[in-house]
Design a protein around this motif. Sequence first.
Motif, PDB file in Angstrom:
ATOM      1  N   GLN A  97       3.544 -11.135   2.685  1.00 44.62           N
ATOM      2  CA  GLN A  97       4.164 -10.084   3.489  1.00 44.62           C
ATOM      3  C   GLN A  97       4.556  -8.919   2.591  1.00 44.62           C
ATOM      4  OE1 GLN A  97       7.525 -11.420   5.684  1.00 44.62           O
ATOM      5  NE2 GLN A  97       8.254  -9.373   6.083  1.00 44.62           N
ATOM      6  N   ASP A  98       4.252  -7.743   3.028  1.00 42.50           N
ATOM      7  CA  ASP A  98       4.560  -6.550   2.234  1.00 42.50           C
ATOM      8  C   ASP A  98       4.985  -5.442   3.172  1.00 42.50           C
ATOM      9  OD1 ASP A  98       4.545  -6.519  -0.495  1.00 42.50           O
ATOM     10  OD2 ASP A  98       2.366  -6.709  -0.604  1.00 42.50           O
ATOM     11  N   GLU A  99       6.254  -5.175   3.195  1.00 38.68           N
ATOM     12  CA  GLU A  99       6.707  -4.075   4.039  1.00 38.68           C
ATOM     13  C   GLU A  99       6.214  -2.761   3.455  1.00 38.68           C
ATOM     14  OE1 GLU A  99       8.535  -4.006   6.791  1.00 38.68           O
ATOM     15  OE2 GLU A  99       8.831  -6.164   6.953  1.00 38.68           O
ATOM     16  N   VAL A 100       5.902  -1.808   4.306  1.00 39.77           N
ATOM     17  CA  VAL A 100       5.365  -0.548   3.797  1.00 39.77           C
ATOM     18  C   VAL A 100       6.309   0.136   2.822  1.00 39.77           C
ATOM     19  CG1 VAL A 100       3.640   0.229   5.410  1.00 39.77           C
ATOM     20  CG2 VAL A 100       6.034   0.471   5.997  1.00 39.77           C
ATOM     21  N   ASN A 101       7.612  -0.071   3.010  1.00 37.14           N
ATOM     22  CA  ASN A 101       8.530   0.616   2.109  1.00 37.14           C
ATOM     23  C   ASN A 101       8.778  -0.131   0.802  1.00 37.14           C
ATOM     24  OD1 ASN A 101       9.567  -1.036   4.018  1.00 37.14           O
ATOM     25  ND2 ASN A 101      11.578  -0.110   4.053  1.00 37.14           N
TER      26      ASN A 101
ATOM     27  N   VAL B 186       5.984  -0.914  -0.909  1.00 38.88           N
ATOM     28  CA  VAL B 186       4.655  -0.804  -1.470  1.00 38.88           C
ATOM     29  C   VAL B 186       4.463   0.581  -2.064  1.00 38.88           C
ATOM     30  CG1 VAL B 186       2.206  -0.756  -0.861  1.00 38.88           C
ATOM     31  CG2 VAL B 186       3.689  -2.464   0.146  1.00 38.88           C
TER      32      VAL B 186
ATOM     33  N   PHE C 197       1.457   2.959  -2.701  1.00 46.49           N
ATOM     34  CA  PHE C 197       0.037   3.051  -2.361  1.00 46.49           C
ATOM     35  C   PHE C 197      -0.704   3.839  -3.427  1.00 46.49           C
ATOM     36  CE2 PHE C 197       2.004   2.347   1.757  1.00 46.49           C
ATOM     37  CZ  PHE C 197       1.238   1.290   2.208  1.00 46.49           C
TER      38      PHE C 197
ATOM     39  N   PHE D  76       1.473   6.905  -4.326  1.00 48.39           N
ATOM     40  CA  PHE D  76       2.306   7.613  -3.351  1.00 48.39           C
ATOM     41  C   PHE D  76       3.588   6.832  -3.145  1.00 48.39           C
ATOM     42  CE2 PHE D  76       3.948   8.212   0.903  1.00 48.39           C
ATOM     43  CZ  PHE D  76       3.987   9.585   1.004  1.00 48.39           C
TER      44      PHE D  76
ATOM     45  N   PRO E  98       7.070   7.360  -1.082  1.00 50.39           N
ATOM     46  CA  PRO E  98       7.759   8.258  -0.167  1.00 50.39           C
ATOM     47  C   PRO E  98       9.151   8.593  -0.668  1.00 50.39           C
ATOM     48  CG  PRO E  98       7.427   6.105   0.845  1.00 50.39           C
ATOM     49  CD  PRO E  98       6.797   6.056  -0.493  1.00 50.39           C
TER      50      PRO E  98
ATOM     51  N   PRO F 107      12.218  10.137   1.017  1.00 49.02           N
ATOM     52  CA  PRO F 107      12.717  10.669   2.282  1.00 49.02           C
ATOM     53  C   PRO F 107      13.747  11.769   2.114  1.00 49.02           C
ATOM     54  CG  PRO F 107      13.631   8.517   1.868  1.00 49.02           C
ATOM     55  CD  PRO F 107      12.631   8.766   0.805  1.00 49.02           C
TER      56      PRO F 107
ATOM     57  N   ARG G 298       6.036  13.345  -4.767  1.00 49.71           N
ATOM     58  CA  ARG G 298       5.819  12.103  -4.047  1.00 49.71           C
ATOM     59  C   ARG G 298       4.612  11.352  -4.584  1.00 49.71           C
ATOM     60  NH1 ARG G 298       5.044  14.204   1.525  1.00 49.71           N
ATOM     61  NH2 ARG G 298       6.160  12.594   2.590  1.00 49.71           N
TER      62      ARG G 298
ATOM     63  N   ARG H 277       7.951  -1.621  -7.052  1.00 51.17           N
ATOM     64  CA  ARG H 277       7.105  -1.652  -5.859  1.00 51.17           C
ATOM     65  C   ARG H 277       5.794  -2.361  -6.127  1.00 51.17           C
ATOM     66  NH1 ARG H 277       8.189   2.380  -1.744  1.00 51.17           N
ATOM     67  NH2 ARG H 277      10.168   3.347  -2.275  1.00 51.17           N
TER      68      ARG H 277
END
Lengths: 394, 493
Positions: A34-38, A40, A42, A63, A65, A67, A80, A104
């Motif tokens: 499982q890897d939450e997008v936040n 990771v 990319f 990349f 993010p 915020p 970013r 990450r």
Amino acid sequence: MGDAPTISRKKFKSVLRLSLLLLLPMTISGCWDQDEVNHVGFIIAAGIDSTQEDMVHLTIQVFIPNPTSGGPDEGGGEGRLFTYMCSGKSIPDALSSLQNKLPRTLSWDHTKLFIFGEKLATLGLKDDLDFLFRDVESREQANFLICKGTAEKLLNSLDDPNTYDTLIRIGEMPSVNAYNMNYVEESISGESGSFVLPIADTMSLSSSKTTRTVLTVKGTAVIKDAKLIGIINDQKNKGLQLGFQWLHQTSLSRNLTITLKQDGGKITAKLVRRKLKLLPSIRDGVWRIKIRLKLDADIVQNSSSIDLLTPADSLRALETRFNDEIEKYLLQTLDEVQTNMNADVIGFARTFHKIYPRQWKKVSGDWDSVFQKIEVTMDVNCTLRKPGIADIKM
Amino acid sequence: MSGMPTGDPNSDDSKMQAKVSGNLEENNRILKEIFTDCGDVIFHDFLVAGDRHAIALYVKCMVNVELLDRNVLGTLKHLESGDFASLNTTRTLIPLSDSHVVHTIGEVVHEIMDANPVILIDSLEGAISLGMTQFDMRAVEEPQAESVVRGSRDGFIEAMTVNSSLIRRRLKTPALKFINFSVGRYSETKVRLSYIQGIAKPEVITEVSDKISQIDIDGIVESGVIEEWIEGNNYSPFPQIQSTERPDVAVAALMEGRVLIMTDNTPIVLIAPTTFWSLMQSSEDYYQRFLIGTLIRWLRYVFFVVALLAPSVYVAVLTFHHEMVPTTLLLRVAKSREEIPFPAWMEAFIMEVTFEALREAGVRLPKQIGSAVSIVGALVIGQAAIQAGIVSAPMVMIVAITGISSFMLPQYSMSVSLRILRFPIMFFSAIVGLYGIVFCVLVIISHLCVLRSFGVPYLSPLAPLDMKALRDTLIRAPLKKMKRRPTFYAKKP
């Protein structure tokens, strides 16, 4: 009918038991992948170079993010895209040492570009391609590029604030789009083992008095047996470059023009449709191939004295001139490919394999020498469709 | 069928079985004993033919008293003593079209409870029951839960007799049958099974009437109680009986060969058997032109899937399958998820539960406070929630689209089952991603394949396949092209 509920109750119980049983293995498997997008990072682009003997230098643009840098309305933003560099005996080596330092998880899921440095490509891409094909779970649409010098230098020189956007968009360009992972996989495992890749380069753009360096594509690299054997640049030979574009089977690009000098002016035609057919034949032990190229083109410029709008069919007369011109480019390209490079990038091997499977099997071990001896004939047939809206003689 | 009480547990059977004797004093005593402390039962003593005693019994406010006084009591008062030779003679002299003679105490009690005034006359055995029921009822109004743009505006009401008339008005044929049942030991609720003879399958009629007769319960408060008693599989999340408050839907079902179960004191009429597809249809599909009907039907199918899977797919993709999202979108989502403290599945769970709570609150609240819920709801599922950093903007979108999708289903019972199924699918997708979703969908589909509603496979005509009937499932074919009744509902001609 009164006993219907009891039957379904039994059924329900068995379904319940079954689903509980199915639930159990899920609990022991856990959520390890499982890897939450936040969580990771990319990797959008990766540059691969070879530095010293047996060492790989990896440059990745990740990349992350941010915020707080802007509101939800802001598209791309500075800071970013982070560039990381690492070295190792192989890409996975380099990656794992980098991964240990980062909070990450690095993910290849959205890698758009793989850029190989010139030196590495000349030495051979075999090791690195194997890793990319085997383990990296990126999309097969990821594009492969070769660059002059090192990929590290290229990626680091990009200082456009919209770099990540450019990196994403560049793969959508028709001249890059076709050269993706799938194409490389197919070509390497295909009959000839030779293919072409676009060359990544930088370009300076100025916007509001500041000059930015952005990524672009210039020229063609010829790869044979996973090794770079030749680079064809626009500056070096425009005609050769054009020939490659005409002959490449999967290229979607329609952005091709051809200019003639005729009757005291210039006539330019723009490609609309293109149909390439390779017709192989073996007669008396001689391998021949006929390249049939059908083109539809529109006239976009005409400063010559020829009046294209008169009923006299001047377009038909022009067609032969264009045929000759295109044929000239093609012959030049074929000469380069057959004699100088001896790399079957057009796909003659596949054509022969399809139509003469038995004969091809016999020569497949010695294709290089057969390829050089193939007699090529041309059949270029271009149709000019539109003469343009107005024809005002100046 | 009507008339015989199924046994009033309050009194012993022998008393109820006893004949109404000629002795008025005796009868009066027995009835007074039965109706002890029933303040709403009126015992009216009066004299007929000069000196003969008689009693009129009725329940207050359920009888047309004016009519009773003027037509019945007035007439009886002026009859000669010769007119009281037998009860039947007297009955024929009363100017009332709906009257009959009853003989046992039990029948008398039942008639009174059924809002029919009963008259007992001294020295005559038996009693006269008068059909003069009149009580306050709601007017026929537009249905609240099933509104249409085009279509009739009348809806069923609580009075079953009115409901029957709404159906009879649309089907002027003696082939339309109403079979009466009385269900519930105390409530003795009137239940009516309705079908068209010659179209409905006899085995379905027998099965439904058998199941209704087998209901063993103190009282039926609403048709939902009947639904639960007669449906085949209580444990399935899917409704196996359709319900409607629209007479046009009920009549259309009758003409397809299905049967209606009408219950007194509720505007909801049950339709059986039913299939998955009929629960996805709206009556308006047939009133609009067929292209529009087909389009809307497909829109509904698509959003059925969205309502079921949207949050789960979102969670699965964001947790396991990043490569499935276009890069630009994913990077945007990643950015908006950056400051959210919860994993995607928990975010989805919080939002879905909140949404369900809001929806439930909105349904139960008095209308005056309803607007307060929508204001608070817009805060909870909206910009404020995003700014508070509890949920991300894409999640709010997903929850909103899921909510809208579930409102698209014309049958409330179907959207409820979707609400139930959504959560286990979300759970599985959070553990194993798309694999879990596929697993859940397979389980649901296999369950649907097994499920039957009164012998009709739930997925028919798709499984088992009936190509001809598919033209009213996958599309809504022009009416001229649909010449045959659906074979899975109707009797074979």
